[in-house]
Structure formats: structure tokens, C-alpha cells
Scaffold this motif. Structure first.
Motif, PDB file in Angstrom:
ATOM      1  N   THR A  11       0.861  -1.177   0.000  1.00  0.00           N
ATOM      2  CA  THR A  11       0.000   0.000   0.000  1.00  0.00           C
ATOM      3  C   THR A  11       0.899   1.229   0.000  1.00  0.00           C
ATOM      4  N   LEU A  12       0.327   2.345  -0.375  1.00  0.00           N
ATOM      5  CA  LEU A  12       1.063   3.597  -0.349  1.00  0.00           C
ATOM      6  C   LEU A  12       0.595   4.411   0.844  1.00  0.00           C
ATOM      7  N   LYS A  14       1.490   8.174   3.073  1.00  0.00           N
ATOM      8  CA  LYS A  14       2.254   9.407   3.241  1.00  0.00           C
ATOM      9  C   LYS A  14       2.788   9.482   4.659  1.00  0.00           C
ATOM     10  N   THR A  21       5.592   9.973   0.153  1.00  0.00           N
ATOM     11  CA  THR A  21       4.808   8.770  -0.079  1.00  0.00           C
ATOM     12  C   THR A  21       5.736   7.561  -0.040  1.00  0.00           C
ATOM     13  N   ASN A  22       5.369   6.565   0.760  1.00  0.00           N
ATOM     14  CA  ASN A  22       6.160   5.357   0.949  1.00  0.00           C
ATOM     15  C   ASN A  22       5.352   4.137   0.550  1.00  0.00           C
ATOM     16  N   ARG A  23       6.026   3.139  -0.009  1.00  0.00           N
ATOM     17  CA  ARG A  23       5.400   1.856  -0.340  1.00  0.00           C
ATOM     18  C   ARG A  23       5.555   0.954   0.888  1.00  0.00           C
TER      19      ARG A  23
END
Length: 156
Positions: A11-12, A14, A21-23
């Protein structure tokens, strides 16, 4: 015959601190941190019959498992509280949401007879169980007690 491993979803998210934005993977060896500022990120994922072992039982941090259903009013009341707890305890707990309608095997395995039902799983073992929709303060106290009482040899 080749055995296939279930696909690990991402999921993404913030970062609450810097906005990057991080995975966020559903399963990983460590726990999520922001790629830019290195702050611990809340780990909130979904799991089902096929990937529960990888996502929750082999989690490097204790997994707070929420058995819920879309049609359940009390589940909708508890969900934001659990999300807040996951944000407050970023790096220390992983919130794993299990839709009972999509995961009947897990519901049977963990003897879920009422929803919402929450479990804390540490090192593959259930260390706490809570059924129903208690107030936020009671859930916070229950989770903190479960995290404090993890079994010997627990990670982190």
C-alpha cells in the motif's frame, strides 16, 4: 507440482512527518520507516486465508488482528480507534485487518464467533483476545497490556 507463494501486497502511505509517499509491504523482515526522514510508519494491512501466516504470524512486530465485516456497525466504530492505535504505536505493532466474509478459514481457525474480535499475535502465538467494541480507552489499555506481556524470546 510447483507451490506458489501468495503475492505480498503493498500500500502507499504518506509520512505524517515529512509527507513523503512510501510503499508499505504487507509482509517484511523489519517494520516500515519513511524513506526520506526515517520515521517509523504505521503498519496497517489486510490479510486473508492465503497470506495470513506471512503477514501476521511471521510478523517481526506483534500483530494486532482485527476480524471485521463491512456490514458490522460495531466494527465500523472500532476501526478508527484501531487505526489510531497503529499510528500511535508505529514501529511497535502491525494492524492486520481480516474480513471474515472473505476469510472463513481464519474465522474458524481462531474460533471467531462474534465481530469485531481482536487478537494480538506475537511470535506466531495469540497472546491476547478481545471481542466486542469496547471504548477507545479500554482498547488502548488492553493493547498496552498485551504488548507488555509478550512471551519470552519476543522480537523487539
Amino acid at each position: 507440482m510447483e507451490r506458489r507463494r501468495p503475492a505480498v501486497t503493498t500500500t502507499l502511505l504518506k509520512c505524517p512527518l515529512c509527507g513523503t509517499t512510501n510503499r508499505i509491504p504487507a509482509a517484511a523482515a523489519g517494520h516500515p520507516r519513511c524513506g526520506k526522514c526515517r520515521r517509523d510508519l504505521p503498519w496497517i494491512v489486510e490479510a486473508g486465508d492465503a497470506d495470513f501466516a506471512a503477514v501476521a504470524e511471521r510478523s517481526p512486530v506483534p500483530a494486532l488482528v482485527d476480524f471485521w465485516a463491512a456490514w458490522c456497525g460495531p466494527c465500523r466504530m472500532v476501526s478508527p480507534v484501531l487505526d489510531k492505535l497503529a499510528h500511535e504505536r508505529a514501529g511497535r505493532v502491525k494492524l492486520v485487518k481480516v474480513d471474515v466474509d472473505k476469510s472463513p478459514e481464519l474465522s474458524r481457525r481462531f474460533d471467531v464467533q462474534a465481530i469485531p474480535t481482536m487478537l494480538v499475535i506475537a511470535n506466531g502465538k495469540v497472546v491476547a483476545r478481545q471481542a466486542g467494541a469496547p471504548p477507545a480507552a479500554a482498547l488502548r489499555s488492553w493493547l498496552d497490556g498485551a504488548l507488555a506481556a509478550r512471551p519470552e524470546g519476543s522480537k523487539q
